[in-house]
Design a protein around this motif. Structure first.
Motif, PDB file in Angstrom:
ATOM      1  N   PHE A   3      29.692  49.812  47.518  1.00  0.00           N
ATOM      2  CA  PHE A   3      30.714  48.772  47.705  1.00  0.00           C
ATOM      3  C   PHE A   3      31.204  48.336  46.332  1.00  0.00           C
ATOM      4  CE2 PHE A   3      32.263  44.502  47.937  1.00  0.00           C
ATOM      5  CZ  PHE A   3      32.787  44.305  49.206  1.00  0.00           C
ATOM      6  N   ARG A   4      32.504  48.365  46.144  1.00  0.00           N
ATOM      7  CA  ARG A   4      33.073  47.879  44.887  1.00  0.00           C
ATOM      8  C   ARG A   4      34.415  47.205  45.179  1.00  0.00           C
ATOM      9  NH1 ARG A   4      32.497  49.870  39.798  1.00  0.00           N
ATOM     10  NH2 ARG A   4      30.314  49.944  40.412  1.00  0.00           N
ATOM     11  N   SER A   5      34.595  46.003  44.648  1.00  0.00           N
ATOM     12  CA  SER A   5      35.866  45.300  44.799  1.00  0.00           C
ATOM     13  C   SER A   5      36.688  45.452  43.522  1.00  0.00           C
ATOM     14  CB  SER A   5      35.631  43.818  45.098  1.00  0.00           C
ATOM     15  OG  SER A   5      34.925  43.200  44.031  1.00  0.00           O
ATOM     16  N   PHE A   6      38.001  45.378  43.684  1.00  0.00           N
ATOM     17  CA  PHE A   6      38.936  45.475  42.567  1.00  0.00           C
ATOM     18  C   PHE A   6      39.886  44.284  42.657  1.00  0.00           C
ATOM     19  CE2 PHE A   6      37.429  49.630  43.595  1.00  0.00           C
ATOM     20  CZ  PHE A   6      37.322  50.320  42.398  1.00  0.00           C
ATOM     21  N   PHE A   7      40.103  43.629  41.517  1.00  0.00           N
ATOM     22  CA  PHE A   7      40.938  42.437  41.510  1.00  0.00           C
ATOM     23  C   PHE A   7      42.079  42.603  40.522  1.00  0.00           C
ATOM     24  CE2 PHE A   7      41.846  37.988  40.109  1.00  0.00           C
ATOM     25  CZ  PHE A   7      42.286  37.504  41.331  1.00  0.00           C
ATOM     26  N   ASP A   8      43.299  42.502  41.020  1.00  0.00           N
ATOM     27  CA  ASP A   8      44.492  42.504  40.176  1.00  0.00           C
ATOM     28  C   ASP A   8      44.839  41.052  39.901  1.00  0.00           C
ATOM     29  OD1 ASP A   8      47.043  42.501  39.082  1.00  0.00           O
ATOM     30  OD2 ASP A   8      47.772  44.136  40.342  1.00  0.00           O
ATOM     31  N   GLU A   9      44.550  40.582  38.670  1.00  0.00           N
ATOM     32  CA  GLU A   9      44.746  39.162  38.381  1.00  0.00           C
ATOM     33  C   GLU A   9      46.215  38.778  38.339  1.00  0.00           C
ATOM     34  OE1 GLU A   9      44.473  39.219  33.483  1.00  0.00           O
ATOM     35  OE2 GLU A   9      42.816  38.441  34.668  1.00  0.00           O
ATOM     36  N   ASN A  10      47.095  39.748  38.117  1.00  0.00           N
ATOM     37  CA  ASN A  10      48.523  39.433  38.090  1.00  0.00           C
ATOM     38  C   ASN A  10      49.061  39.108  39.480  1.00  0.00           C
ATOM     39  OD1 ASN A  10      48.812  39.911  35.283  1.00  0.00           O
ATOM     40  ND2 ASN A  10      48.860  42.098  35.683  1.00  0.00           N
TER      41      ASN A  10
END
Length: 468
Positions: A3-10
């Motif tokens: 399990f891995r999450s990815f976050f686009d802060e823009n």
């Protein structure tokens, strides 16, 4: 299970890579358009991406589902809920599975059960994950998309406000109330994995924590604690921020199928003399800090500093039928292009180093800043005109007496309504949005512009009077 999450802060957007370590297969949930990070992670973990799933047709970013389906032969798991207006139209020649409430699908030893959760949009679905490879018969968590966030829920008014479909805000709010009742029946231990965090315009009070549990949200999320449907609808529809203009385009493109990214597209580097050849069909976009831009900038350019708010304001202020010339350093071009690509602004045709734009002194201009103490004096002089560019909800909570409200995202559309021959004082909450507004004013011929340093916060801190 991996399990891995990815976050686009823009974009404050969350996506997820889930892998079955027994079979080596992986799926991406709500993929962003820029898919390289998923493949880098999958490769490092010995996984192969074979599928992608979406919780709904997104309005705030361009999906990478079609990219994965075309280039990587991924099987797409997509909603088949909602009426004919909410069906995907780009699926010819792709591998796909259309999903309804109660359907299940598996990736290796990982099972996903579909729960129809309309409200934010009619076709919205959530995925309940059970890791059978780990020996469990009980679900671990739920991918809620834009349905339930940490501390908030998805807004139901986008179809009405952004897409112009009358009457859908209230019906969506009522659908959301009933979807919440289904959600509250889930086990308290279930983890909640939303598609957005704080900073997204898909809700009004999203938390910054990336995940939660059903039980925690039952205790703390206002929407899960409100039992009366009428009260729920009233609260949900009140105070929602203005939806960015680009949401309409995102909904359309994600439905009909986003253009595939042209990996071969290169950016032409310009000399300052070449800027003269660009007309109204091209926007000159300076991405430097507001302070640097204010001191000196090329006439006709607009300033959107490259920071966490860049993508949002680019979506508000840039047109999809315009070419874009970036004013930025070479080291920043790729990351800025990727940010613009994430919302489908693909027409970056050229770039120029900022220093070069200042070499032509005849085409260089600036704007100044004033303090709130100076603002108090200027408000007594009718040759000055104060423009508050904050959101409507901010304006209604309190404002400076004598201010005129022109929200930043629609300011350009309202320029003809402004009185001529004034010195325009631009003001927002802190001075950041009003700096962008100052650049828009000058680029559109309103040259006498001053930015209010510190904005409304500085005004209230100085204990100057406000009105409602």
């Amino acid at each position: 299970m991996f399990f891995r999450s990815f976050f686009d802060e823009n974009l404050a957007q969350m996506s997820y890579l889930i892998g079955c370590q027994r079979t080596g297969e992986a799926i991406v949930i709500d993929p962003a358009r820029y898919t390289k990070p998923y493949f880098e992670t999958a490769k490092n973990e010995g996984l192969k991406i074979v599928a992608a799933a979406e919780t709904h047709i997104h309005a705030d970013f361009l999906s990478g589902a079609r990219e994965l389906g075309v280039h990587n032969n991924a099987n797409l798991y997509l909603s088949n809920e909602g009426d004919e207006n909410w069906k995907y139209e780009y699926l010819d020649n792709l591998n796909y599975t259309l999903l309804k409430d109660g359907n299940e699908f598996s990736l290796g030893m990982i099972n996903f059960k579909v729960m129809h959760t309309p409200g934010h949009t009619p076709e919205s679905i959530s995925f309940i994950l059970t890791d059978k490879g780990g020996g469990s018969q009980h679900p671990m968590g739920i991918f809620t998309g834009d349905f339930v966030f940490v501390g908030d829920i998805g807004r139901p008014d986008l179809l009405e406000k952004a897409a112009g479909i009358a009457g859908t805000a209230e019906s969506g709010a009522r659908q959301m109330f009933h979807s919440i009742q289904k959600f509250k029946k889930l086990p308290d231990f279930l983890q909640v994995w939303p598609a957005h965090g704080a900073g997204s315009a898909c809700g009004k009070a999203l938390g910054a924590v990336p995940m939660s549990t059903v039980g925690y949200e039952k205790l703390n999320n206002w929407a899960l604690r409100t039992e009366d449907e009428e009260e729920f609808v009233k609260i949900l529809l009140s105070g929602q921020p203005e939806p960015p203009k680009y949401f309409v385009m995102m909904k359309k493109l994600n439905k009909i199928g986003p253009e595939l990214i042209n990996q071969e597209q290169t950016v032409q580097w310009l000399d300052v003399s070449e800027l003269e050849k660009f007309g109204n069909e091209t926007v000159l976009l300076d991405t430097r800090s507001a302070s640097d831009f204010a001191k000196a900038h090329y006439q006709g350019t607009i300033n959107i500093p490259f920071n966490k708010s860049f993508t949002n304001w680019a979506g508000w202020l840039l047109k999809y039928d315009q070419n874009i010339v970036l004013i930025t350093s070479e080291k920043n071009v790729k990351v800025i292009k990727d940010s613009l690509h994430s919302i489908g602004l693909d027409r970056v045709v050229a770039a120029i180093e900022p220093a070069l734009t200042l070499e032509n002194e005849d085409r260089v201009e600036s704007y100044g800043e004033i303090t709130v103490q100076q603002l108090q004096e200027y408000l007594q002089d009718d040759s000055y005109y104060l423009i508050d560019v904050r959101n409507k909800s901010e304006w209604e909570e309190g404002r400076i007496a004598g201010a005129h409200h022109n929200m930043l995202g629609v300011l350009v559309d309202q320029l003809d309504e402004l009185p001529k021959g004034k010195t325009y004082l631009m003001q927002c909450r802190s001075g950041a949005r009003s700096a962008i507004a100052a650049s828009l004013m000058q680029a559109n011929g309103f040259k006498n512009v001053l930015n209010v340093k510190g904005g409304y916060l500085a005004w209230t801190k100085g204990k100057f009077p406000i009105t409602h």
